[in-house]
Design an enzyme around this catalytic site. Structure first.
Site, PDB file in Angstrom:
ATOM      1  N   THR A  14      -4.701  41.176  46.386  1.00  0.00           N
ATOM      2  CA  THR A  14      -4.516  39.933  45.635  1.00  0.00           C
ATOM      3  C   THR A  14      -5.562  39.708  44.550  1.00  0.00           C
ATOM      4  O   THR A  14      -5.250  39.173  43.477  1.00  0.00           O
ATOM      5  CB  THR A  14      -4.544  38.738  46.625  1.00  0.00           C
ATOM      6  OG1 THR A  14      -3.405  38.862  47.469  1.00  0.00           O
ATOM      7  CG2 THR A  14      -4.471  37.406  45.910  1.00  0.00           C
ATOM      8  N   SER A  60      -2.039  45.890  50.133  1.00  0.00           N
ATOM      9  CA  SER A  60      -2.594  46.606  51.290  1.00  0.00           C
ATOM     10  C   SER A  60      -1.598  46.806  52.420  1.00  0.00           C
ATOM     11  O   SER A  60      -1.867  47.567  53.351  1.00  0.00           O
ATOM     12  CB  SER A  60      -3.861  45.924  51.800  1.00  0.00           C
ATOM     13  OG  SER A  60      -3.571  44.749  52.514  1.00  0.00           O
TER      14      SER A  60
END
Ligand code: ASP
Length: 340
Positions: A14, A60
Site C-alpha cells: 500500500t 503482498s
C-alpha cells in the site's frame, strides 16, 4: 547520522500504491518520485539511503517463498555496503515474510526492519511517512540487529508479529512478546530484549533459501467432520499445522482425529500444534482433549504465531532436515520465535 547508510528495498504494498479502476495497486516508479517530495528524507539527521525497487511490485497477497529468497539475496548482495536494511512490504503478509527472513538470514548482525502503511503515501493522512522515516532511523541506529517490524510507533520482533487489524493504523501486534522499542518523542529501546536471539550454526552472515513445501494449516472448529483427514493423511503432505483450541485441545474422541495424525506422521509428515488464541501457549497434555495429539506424535508449537510456525517448518524442510530433526527443532527456540 550522515555517516550511516541504509538500503531501502521496496517490494510493493500500500505505501507506494495508487488508485486504479480496480482499487489500489502498486505502480513502478511512483514511490521513488514520492520520496523526493518528502523533505525529511534529506534532513541532516537522517542516514544516507539508497532505494532498490523491485519489478514487478507486488501486493503482498502475492508474495511467496520466491520473493522471500529474492529479498534475502538482495540483503546478502548489499550486506557489506550498508549499516541496515528497511524492507517496504504490503501489510497483508508482512508478518510471514518477516518470520521467514528471521530464519533464513543466518548470522545476521545488522538491523532488517520491515514496514509499510495502511494508507498510501499519495493519500491524505498516510501513515507511510512516519513508518518509513522512523524505520530508517532504527535501521541506522543499529541497536536491534535482527529482523524486526516497525508499525504504528512500535518495533516488534519480526517472528512474533501478526497482522491484527485490517484497517487500523496500529495494524500489528506481538501478543506473546514485548515490543523491542517504542517511538514517542524519542525512540526508546528495551535493551534486555534485543540480545535474546540465539546464535546458530553459521558464524558469518549467509542465506538459507526456502523451497516449495507441501504443508497445510487447518483450523479446527466445533462440529468439524474429520472425513477429509483420511485424504490429507494419504496425500503425501510433509507438514501440517493444526490451529487448535486454547492450550492445544481438539474436538471429538481419541478415535477421530488422532489416528489420522498418527497416519500422517507414519507417512513422513510433521504435525505441529498451535493455538487459535493469539496470546498464551500450547501445553499438550494439560487436558485430556489434547493429550491424544502428543500421544499420536504431534509436536507443540508452544506460543509461536502461525506465521512463525509455517515459515519455520518451510525453512527446516528446505534445509533438508529429517522428520526426527524437524520434530526436535520445531520445539526449540531458534531465533526468539517461541518460549517453551
Ligand atoms: N493488500 C496490501 C498488501 O499487503 C495491503 C497493505 O499493504 O497494507 O500489499
Amino acid at each position: 547520522m550522515k555517516n550511516r547508510r541504509v538500503c531501502i528495498i521496496y517490494t510493493g504494498g500500500t505505501i507506494g500504491m495508487v488508485p486504479t479502476e480496480n482499487g489500489f495497486a502498486p505502480k513502478q516508479g511512483v514511490f521513488a518520485d514520492e520520496l523526493k517530495n518528502i523533505r525529511d528524507m534529506s534532513s541532516p539527521e537522517m542516514p544516507r539511503w539508497d532505494l532498490i525497487e523491485y519489478d514487478p511490485l507486488l501486493d503482498s497477497s502475492n508474495i511467496s517463498y520466491e520473493q522471500w529468497n529474492q529479498i534475502a539475496d538482495t540483503i546478502e548482495e548489499n550486506y557489506n555496503d550498508y549499516d541496515g536494511f528497511v524492507i517496504l512490504h504490503g501489510t497483508d503478509t508482512m508478518a510471514y515474510t518477516a518470520s521467514a527472513l528471521s530464519f533464513m538470514l543466518e548470522g545476521l548482525n545488522k538491523p532488517v526492519v520491515f514496514t509499510g502503511s495502511q494508507i498510501p503515501l499519495c493519500e491524505l493522512r498516510s501513515d507511510g511517512r512516519d513508518n518509513l522515516i522512523t524505520s530508517l532511523m532504527i535501521a541506522a541506529q543499529g541497536y536491534v540487529r535482527e529482523v524486526s517490524l516497525y508499525f504504528g510507533n512500535t518495533l516488534l520482533r519480526g517472528n512474533r508479529a501478526t497482522k491484527s487489524s485490517s484497517d487500523g493504523l496500529i495494524a500489528f501486534s506481538s501478543p506473546n512478546y514485548p515490543a523491542l522499542a517504542t517511538a514517542g518523542i524519542d525512540i526508546e529501546y528495551l535493551p534486555i530484549r534485543v540480545e535474546r536471539v540465539v546464535s546458530r550454526t553459521r558464524k558469518h552472515f549467509g542465506v538459507d533459501h526456502i523451497k516449495s513445501c507441501n504443508i497445510a494449516v487447518l483450523k479446527l472448529f466445533p462440529g468439524i467432520r474429520y472425513d477429509m483427514f483420511s485424504q490429507i493423511a494419504d496425500s503425501g503432505i510433509d507438514g501440517l499445522i493444526l490451529e487448535t483450541f486454547g492450550a492445544g485441545n481438539i474436538p471429538g474422541s481419541d478415535l477421530e482425529l488422532p489416528p489420522f495424525i498418527e497416519k500422517s506422521i507414519a507417512n513422513g509428515a510433521t504435525v505441529v500444534v498451535c493455538s487459535q488464541c493469539p496470546q498464551g501457549s500450547v501445553h499438550l497434555g494439560a487436558y485430556e482433549a489434547g493429550a491424544a495429539l502428543a500421544q499420536a506424535g504431534a509436536v507443540s508449537g508452544y506460543n509461536m504465531t502461525t506465521e512463525a510456525a509455517v515459515t519455520k517448518l518451510m525453512w527446516l524442510m528446505s534445509l533438508g532436515k529429517s522428520q526426527t530433526e524437524i520434530k526436535i527443532l520445531m520445539e526449540l527456540d531458534i531465533c526468539g520465535e517461541l518460549d517453551n
